[in-house]
Design an enzyme around this catalytic site. Structure first.
Site, PDB file in Angstrom:
ATOM      1  N   TYR A 101       0.674  -0.908  -0.538  1.00 47.02           N
ATOM      2  CA  TYR A 101      -0.491   0.158   0.114  1.00 47.02           C
ATOM      3  C   TYR A 101       0.797   1.577  -0.025  1.00 47.02           C
ATOM      4  O   TYR A 101       0.600   2.138   0.365  1.00 47.02           O
ATOM      5  CB  TYR A 101      -0.950  -0.620   1.152  1.00 47.02           C
ATOM      6  N   TYR A 150     -14.370  -5.093   3.528  1.00 40.02           N
ATOM      7  CA  TYR A 150     -12.992  -4.986   3.034  1.00 40.02           C
ATOM      8  C   TYR A 150     -12.623  -7.032   3.762  1.00 40.02           C
ATOM      9  O   TYR A 150     -12.883  -6.789   4.268  1.00 40.02           O
ATOM     10  CB  TYR A 150     -12.357  -4.438   3.625  1.00 40.02           C
ATOM     11  N   ASP A 201     -16.421 -12.642   9.051  1.00 39.56           N
ATOM     12  CA  ASP A 201     -14.142 -12.225   8.537  1.00 39.56           C
ATOM     13  C   ASP A 201     -14.945 -11.341  10.329  1.00 39.56           C
ATOM     14  O   ASP A 201     -15.246 -10.377  10.343  1.00 39.56           O
ATOM     15  CB  ASP A 201     -15.015 -11.360   7.950  1.00 39.56           C
ATOM     16  N   LYS A 211      -4.641 -11.734  11.835  1.00 42.07           N
ATOM     17  CA  LYS A 211      -4.658 -11.005  12.628  1.00 42.07           C
ATOM     18  C   LYS A 211      -3.990 -11.111  13.740  1.00 42.07           C
ATOM     19  O   LYS A 211      -3.361 -10.877  14.258  1.00 42.07           O
ATOM     20  CB  LYS A 211      -5.571  -9.205  12.319  1.00 42.07           C
TER      21      LYS A 211
HETATM   22  C1  LIG Z   1      -6.940  -6.977   7.150  1.00 35.15           C
HETATM   23  C2  LIG Z   1      -8.343  -7.757   6.803  1.00 35.15           C
HETATM   24  C3  LIG Z   1      -8.322  -9.247   5.831  1.00 35.15           C
HETATM   25  C4  LIG Z   1      -7.123  -9.484   5.184  1.00 35.15           C
HETATM   26  O1  LIG Z   1      -6.279  -9.399   6.245  1.00 35.15           O
HETATM   27  P1  LIG Z   1      -4.476  -9.890   5.858  1.00 35.15           P
HETATM   28  O2  LIG Z   1      -4.068 -11.077   6.366  1.00 35.15           O
HETATM   29  O3  LIG Z   1      -4.118  -8.838   5.313  1.00 35.15           O
HETATM   30  O4  LIG Z   1      -4.529 -10.978   4.659  1.00 35.15           O
HETATM   31  C5  LIG Z   1      -9.805 -10.065   5.752  1.00 35.15           C
HETATM   32  N1  LIG Z   1     -10.517  -8.860   7.028  1.00 35.15           N
HETATM   33  C6  LIG Z   1     -10.809  -8.307   7.772  1.00 35.15           C
HETATM   34  C7  LIG Z   1     -11.907  -7.670   8.301  1.00 35.15           C
HETATM   35  C8  LIG Z   1      -9.562  -7.163   7.061  1.00 35.15           C
HETATM   36  O5  LIG Z   1      -9.404  -5.973   8.921  1.00 35.15           O
END
Ligand SMILES: *Cc1c(COP(=O)(O)O)cnc(C)c1O
Length: 420
Positions: free
Chosen positions: A16, A143, A236, A265
């Site tokens: 990015y 996202y 997610d 994460k």
């Molecule tokens: C950051 C994020 C992703 C992607 O995760 P990466 O480890 O960066 O590939 C997917 N979903 C959500 C909600 C996110 O915040």
């Protein structure tokens, strides 16, 4: 200037980052607790948990020790046909804290892969049963990551523009902050309900799309309607998991049981890359038959890496009562800090969910809004790492951050607002 910084400029491509216009990246040599230390020894308060991953604090000795011990014992083994204790125990520990009904853990490398796996599970769940349900529903401003499946179910915009024609069709429901999601879901069910495999959402907090916070009642209603129609719900929780929104998971906060949950994460406390996709028994069973074509043909070289599993187990142990108190203290500090600036004429829509606070700055909207970079530079000059999403400013500190440190960040924001 460190001698290796020239090597960075010559050979590295940062994420990015527009290399033609961005300032040189800041060399970090060490981190501890809520602070990063640059090559000159300057401390920088990491108010965004290094892109939302650092959970308890940087270089936490308990996690560091768990990784070191595991590295001396078993660093990696193929995970097809073989297994190991760190993965088995991690899976059981995750299942024990997740919302009820999520029982089967598929491990991968990051948030995007956790989402890819969830989408493939959902689509193949239906095809394994001889049904054609090719359509995934998603939310406006969502996202879900940067790989192609994840991009397909994410919002279309500058992140996805060059790839538009290669992304698959999805059914898009209005952003839940508009209040129009549920009626739109009813229309979608009427028109194309029989084609729908799953609905994917970022429960209660849509992160990269602008830190949009939305209601538990809407999430519960989405769960109810998808369950009635036999449509899978994918949560997610790559961002919201592991205490970010106060409770351990956003779905738990709303009392919702999704069919599949995506985690990453903070899962390792921010030490190592790891993704987890956890599915219900019903989904697992659709892949359980004498027909080998019903296999989930998916895996990554580092699936269930023992070091990442050991880090995740250590991180889970640190999510104790004390961690809960710290999260509550951060939430209170956000409310205190926002009280001082929420009625500023350049501030709109100040909001808090657990350890996350956000507000919109009155300026050119969107991810490329220059105000984000201006505020980021200003904060950095004052020793704080902030990285606004365009005109959306947010704080997402590691849990070791003290209320006084959070208050200090709000003071800097206040100075920025007064200076302009
Ligand atoms: C950051 C994020 C992703 C992607 O995760 P990466 O480890 O960066 O590939 C997917 N979903 C959500 C909600 C996110 O915040």
């Amino acid at each position: 200037m460190s001698p290796w910084q020239d090597l960075d400029r010559a050979h590295l491509w940062h994420p990015y980052t527009h290399h033609g216009s961005s300032p040189a990246p800041i060399p970090i040599v060490r981190a501890e607790g809520a602070y990063l230390y640059d090559a000159g020894g300057r401390a920088i308060l990491d108010a965004i948990s290094s892109w939302w991953v650092t959970l308890h604090g940087h270089a936490h000795p308990v996690i560091a020790e768990a990784i070191a011990e595991q590295a001396r014992t078993l660093e990696q083994v193929i995970f097809a046909g073989f297994t190991h204790e760190p993965a088995a125990r991690l899976a059981a520990e995750l299942v024990s804290i997740l919302p009820e009904g999520l029982e089967h853990v598929f491990l991968s490398d990051n948030g995007s892969t956790a989402v890819e796996v969830a989408l493939k599970m959902a689509l193949q769940f239906w095809s394994n049963q001889g049904q054609t349900r090719p359509l995934i529903a998603t939310l406006e401003n969502a996202y879900h990551g940067d790989t192609f499946g994840a991009m397909s179910v994410s919002a279309r915009g500058i992140f996805t523009e060059p790839f538009g024609q290669h992304l698959w069709e999805v059914a898009r429901l209005p952003d839940p902050t508009t209040g129009e999601t549920l009626p739109a879901l009813e229309r979608l069910l009427d028109e194309r309900g029989g084609e729908l495999a799953a609905l994917i959402v970022e429960p209660l907090l849509m992160g990269a799309g602008g830190m949009r916070m939305w209601g538990e009642d809407v999430l519960r209603a989405l769960r109810e309607r998808t369950r009635e129609q036999g449509i899978l719900l994918i949560a997610d929780e790559v961002l919201t998991g592991f205490g970010r929104v106060g409770s351990l998971f956003a779905c738990e906060r709303a009392g919702v049981q999704p069919d599949i949950i995506c985690l990453s994460k903070g899962i390792t406390g921010g030490f190592l890359p790891l993704g987890a996709t956890v599915a219900s028994a019903e989904i697992w069973e659709a892949f359980w038959s004498g027909d080998r074509r019903r296999t989930l043909f998916h895996g990554h070289s580092y699936t269930a890496n023992p070091l990442a599993c050991a880090a995740a187990r250590a991180s889970l142990r640190l999510l104790d009562d004390e961690s809960g108190h710290r999260r509550i203290a951060i939430e209170a500090a956000h409310h205190d800090g926002l009280r001082g600036i929420r009625s500023h004429p350049r501030v709109r829509n100040a909001r808090v969910l657990g350890t996350v606070a956000a507000l919109d700055l009155v300026a050119e909207p969107g991810y490329l809004s220059p105000i984000g970079q201006e505020l980021g530079s200003f904060a950095l000059e004052h020793g704080v790492l902030l990285r606004p999403l365009g005109n959306v400013l947010y704080l997402l500190p590691p849990y070791c951050t003290t209320p006084a440190e959070v208050a200090g960040v709000y003071e800097i924001i206040q100075h920025f607002l007064e200076d302009r």
